[in-house]
Design an enzyme around this catalytic site. Structure first.
Site, mmCIF file in Angstrom:
data_model
loop_
_atom_site.group_PDB
_atom_site.id
_atom_site.type_symbol
_atom_site.label_atom_id
_atom_site.label_comp_id
_atom_site.label_asym_id
_atom_site.label_seq_id
_atom_site.Cartn_x
_atom_site.Cartn_y
_atom_site.Cartn_z
ATOM 1 N N SER A 131 0.866 -1.176 0.000
ATOM 2 C CA SER A 131 0.000 0.000 0.000
ATOM 3 C C SER A 131 0.900 1.223 0.000
ATOM 4 O O SER A 131 2.087 1.135 0.362
ATOM 5 C CB SER A 131 -0.881 -0.006 1.252
ATOM 6 N N TYR A 144 -1.379 -0.852 10.558
ATOM 7 C CA TYR A 144 -1.471 -1.037 9.107
ATOM 8 C C TYR A 144 -0.195 -0.554 8.429
ATOM 9 O O TYR A 144 0.377 -1.253 7.581
ATOM 10 C CB TYR A 144 -2.678 -0.266 8.579
#
Length: 270
Positions: A131, A144
């Site tokens: 990501s 995350y």
């Protein structure tokens, strides 16, 4: 040339979009996902198996299927992952353990399982979906960010480690795009989850758009695949205009604190 491909999390989102594009171009695809029975969304042309990326037993079974059915693998796409978000003093350690097990160790297990096959072939390509959060680390997303940064680090390590066997490794770092990822949100920090859902559902591009860019990057054997202008701007501002990057994320952190009910008079920093 047709490739033999395994895609984790291939029954929805980016994994499904990649599967559809690869089938269109003549690749042979095995989709693995959590459902016991084949999901309706999986295209007819793809094979399907259940695989939980947290289970080494499931990974071993998938590798045995690939070996016995295809005789090898050309492309491993480690796409499966979950969304998470939370401030460090709000998110529970059990939530940390869950996201690390799926987003980071799930990718590591895939690489660990199929690398011996790729080495024996002296060929192969590993594509790890991280990501933009693996490169740009905004506030309120520590678990995350940490897992996706880990995937970036793992991918860079393996790109050098496996090169002597002619094995390519790419890491994909998209910003927000429309998908069903927000359904995997869990945890105690409602404010961060609300913000995350909004960013995903209101994104300007969808999974099919991102998948097309990813495949071009894979074909070009890029080590880092950035999929959008926002990602490139954020990434290069961090590298080359660090004061601007710091101001942007400091402002973002203050907005998050205010939404969480902090007294503005208590907030410090630039």
């Amino acid at each position: 040339m047709s490739r033999r491909v395994l895609v984790t999390g291939g029954a929805s989102g980016l994994g499904l979009a990649l599967t559809e594009l690869m089938l269109d171009r003549g690749d042979t695809v095995l989709v693995v996902d959590l459902a016991e029975d084949r999901p309706d969304a999986v295209p007819e042309g793809a094979a399907y198996r259940r695989l939980d990326v947290r289970s080494q037993q499931d990974w071993d079974a998938a590798m045995a299927w690939v070996r016995d059915t295809w005789g090898g693998l050309d492309l491993l796409v480690n796409n499966a992952g979950v969304a998470t978000g939370g401030r460090i003093d709000v998110e529970s350690m059990s939530d940390w353990e869950r996201v690390v097990d799926i987003n980071l160790l799930g990718v590591a297990r895939g690489c660990h399982t199929f690398t011996p096959m790729f080495k024996a072939q002296k060929s192969g390509h590993i594509v790890n979906v991280a990501s933009l959060a693996g490169l740009v680390h905004g506030p309120g997303m520590s678990s995350y960010n940490a897992t996706k940064a880990g995937v970036v680090a793992l991918s860079e390590t393996l790109s050098f480690e496996l090169a002597p066997w002619s094995i390519d490794v790419s890491v994909v770092c998209p910003a927000f795009f429309r998908t069903n990822l927000h359904h995997s949100f869990s945890g105690k920090d409602a404010a961060m989850q609300e913000a995350g859902v909004r960013l995903i559902t209101q994104a300007s591009v969808d999974a099919a758009h991102i998948a097309a860019i990813v495949l071009k990057g894979v074909d070009a054997r890029k080590r880092v695949i950035l999929t959008d202008r926002l990602g490139r701007q954020a990434y290069y501002s961090k590298r080359f205009v660090r004061p601007l990057y710091d101001r942007m994320l400091t402002a973002q952190a203050k907005r998050l604190a205010r939404r969480a009910g902090a007294d503005p008079a208590e907030l410090t920093g630039d």
